[in-house]
Design an enzyme around this catalytic site. Structure first.
Site, short mmCIF file in Angstrom:
data_model
loop_
_atom_site.label_atom_id
_atom_site.label_comp_id
_atom_site.label_asym_id
_atom_site.label_seq_id
_atom_site.Cartn_x
_atom_site.Cartn_y
_atom_site.Cartn_z
N LYS A 183 0.85 -1.19 0.00
CA LYS A 183 0.00 0.00 0.00
C LYS A 183 0.89 1.25 0.00
O LYS A 183 1.84 1.35 0.79
CB LYS A 183 -0.91 0.00 1.23
CG LYS A 183 -2.02 -1.04 1.15
CD LYS A 183 -3.07 -0.69 0.10
CE LYS A 183 -4.29 -1.59 0.22
NZ LYS A 183 -5.32 -1.25 -0.79
N ASP A 237 -0.38 -0.44 -4.56
CA ASP A 237 -1.75 0.09 -4.63
C ASP A 237 -1.77 1.45 -3.96
O ASP A 237 -1.55 1.55 -2.75
CB ASP A 237 -2.72 -0.87 -3.93
CG ASP A 237 -4.17 -0.42 -4.04
OD1 ASP A 237 -4.42 0.65 -4.65
OD2 ASP A 237 -5.05 -1.14 -3.53
N GLU A 247 -1.80 -0.24 -8.83
CA GLU A 247 -3.26 -0.24 -8.70
C GLU A 247 -3.74 1.16 -8.33
O GLU A 247 -3.21 1.79 -7.42
CB GLU A 247 -3.64 -1.26 -7.62
CG GLU A 247 -5.12 -1.55 -7.55
CD GLU A 247 -5.42 -2.67 -6.54
OE1 GLU A 247 -4.57 -3.57 -6.36
OE2 GLU A 247 -6.48 -2.62 -5.93
N ASP A 271 -9.18 -0.35 -9.64
CA ASP A 271 -10.01 -0.90 -8.57
C ASP A 271 -11.21 0.02 -8.34
O ASP A 271 -12.31 -0.26 -8.83
CB ASP A 271 -9.15 -1.05 -7.30
CG ASP A 271 -9.91 -1.57 -6.10
OD1 ASP A 271 -11.13 -1.82 -6.22
OD2 ASP A 271 -9.32 -1.72 -5.02
N LYS A 300 -14.11 -6.78 -7.17
CA LYS A 300 -14.41 -7.12 -5.77
C LYS A 300 -15.91 -7.38 -5.65
O LYS A 300 -16.72 -6.60 -6.16
CB LYS A 300 -14.02 -5.99 -4.82
CG LYS A 300 -12.53 -5.78 -4.72
CD LYS A 300 -12.18 -4.62 -3.80
CE LYS A 300 -10.67 -4.44 -3.73
NZ LYS A 300 -10.31 -3.18 -3.05
MG MG Z 1 -7.18 -1.48 -4.28
#
Ligand code: MG
Length: 357
Positions: free
Chosen positions: A161, A189, A215, A240, A264
């Site tokens: 992240k 991401d 991402e 995303d 997702k």
């Molecule tokens: Mg993500």
């Protein structure tokens, strides 16, 4: 076989790690399980994980929605997924986590009715897949130590992240690569946290550390910026937050903004629409990943079945069940060694839920 009742159960969660991302912290940290019962006695389980800054709804919205669906879907054929989604979509535009919970439970029922595990029901021939493990934002040295722990546990792919501070992001990636060596796959991401110029400069600087995918570097609706980045970066751009629905996927892909789409279940409203997103991406020659919000073993088992089933879904980021203590009374679905997940051959999700709803 008709839907008889839809019940929800909210359970407290206990994080096992300090997990921070570029989006503001979510105060709602509960897990929300759903139990759907049919008039033939077959029971299915699902899960909602409302992550408000991405899905636009909080726990109370999901509970209200499920309560309304308990009435609206009573007596509806449990395996008529097209009709059930139609009835849910006619009731409200949003509430994808609530729709996902019902959708997952109905797939569980379908599998139990057919006597088949979910991955086979969805067309798959193998019950194994490999997931990455995600490292939250922290001091770069702390992130590198966490990377070491995960690699020692057997993970070969790490998702890092980033997105709060490009200099610190770069340092974290540098230290992690130094710590884990050249054989571990790294992806990052940014959760919409960078500007276009920060993205290009940081990605250029990260080339030497072998980061393969980035991402959501920019805001979800910044299709022009995402196309600009994708045309210039050497890394694959994965979307995303930009893509919730099949239409979003079509818009993003026809605008030339994505090399990979992160599906997702909590954004799409379940497995049924998730398969459509994958079909749109596949038609455009773009592979998908299946990711997660803060699901327990129930939601993760559903996402894992989708990955195992569909060839175009080449990546898995199914790790939230490891960021929290496992829910007592919830077992099965899959076994995991490092990043290697092996789905059960039990019918449906194969998850046992020994809880009172
Ligand atoms: Mg993500």
């Amino acid at each position: 076989m008709k839907i008889q009742s839809i019940k929800a159960l909210v359970l407290p969660t206990r994080p096992t790690v300090n997990f921070r991302i570029a989006l503001p912290a979510q105060t709602n940290s509960s897990m929300l399980l759903v139990r759907v019962e049919t008039d033939e006695g077959i029971v299915g389980f699902g899960e909602a994980s409302p992550f408000a800054l991405v899905t636009g709804c909080v726990e109370a919205d999901v509970l209200n929605f499920l309560d309304a669906m308990n009435t609206r879907l009573a007596g509806v054929e449990a395996l008529a997924l097209e009709r059930v989604h139609g009835l849910m979509d006619e009731y409200t535009l949003g509430n994808a986590p609530g729709k996902a919970a019902i959708d997952i439970a109905l797939h569980d029922i379908w599998g139990k009715y057919a006597g088949m595990p979910l991955y086979r029901l969805l067309g798959g021939g193998s019950n194994t897949l490999v997931s990455d493990m995600t490292i939250g934002i922290d001091e770069p040295r702390v992130m590198a130590a966490e990377a070491r722990r995960y690699v020692d546990e057997g993970f070969a792919i790490l998702k890092i992240k980033v997105g709060l501070d490009p200099a610190s992001d770069l340092e974290a990636v540098r230290l992690i690569r130094e710590e884990v060596g050249p054989d571990i796959d790294l992806r990052i991401d940014a959760n919409q946290g960078w500007t276009t110029k920060q993205t290009l400069a940081t990605l250029r600087a990260m080339e030497r550390y072998g980061v393969h995918e980035v991402e959501q570097p920019l805001k979800a609706d910044d299709l022009d910026g995402l196309r600009f980045v994708r045309e210039r970066a050497s890394q694959d751009v994965m979307l995303d937050e930009t893509v919730h629905t099949p239409h979003d996927a079509w818009s993003a892909l026809s605008a030339g903004t994505a090399d990979i789409i992160n599906i997702k279940l909590m954004k799409s409203g379940g497995l049924y629409p998730a398969c459509r997103i994958n079909a749109v991406a596949q038609a455009a020659g773009v592979p998908c990943m299946v990711g997660c919000m803060n699901e327990s073993r129930v939601g993760i088992a559903a996402g894992a079945a989708l990955v195992a089933a569909l060839d175009n879904i080449r990546y898995a980021d199914l790790d939230s069940h490891r960021l929290f203590e496992e829910l007592p009374g919830v077992t099965g679905g899959f076994e995991q060694t490092g990043g290697a997940i092996r789905l059960t051959e039990e019918p449906g999700l194969g998850v046992e839920v020994a809880l009172e709803f």
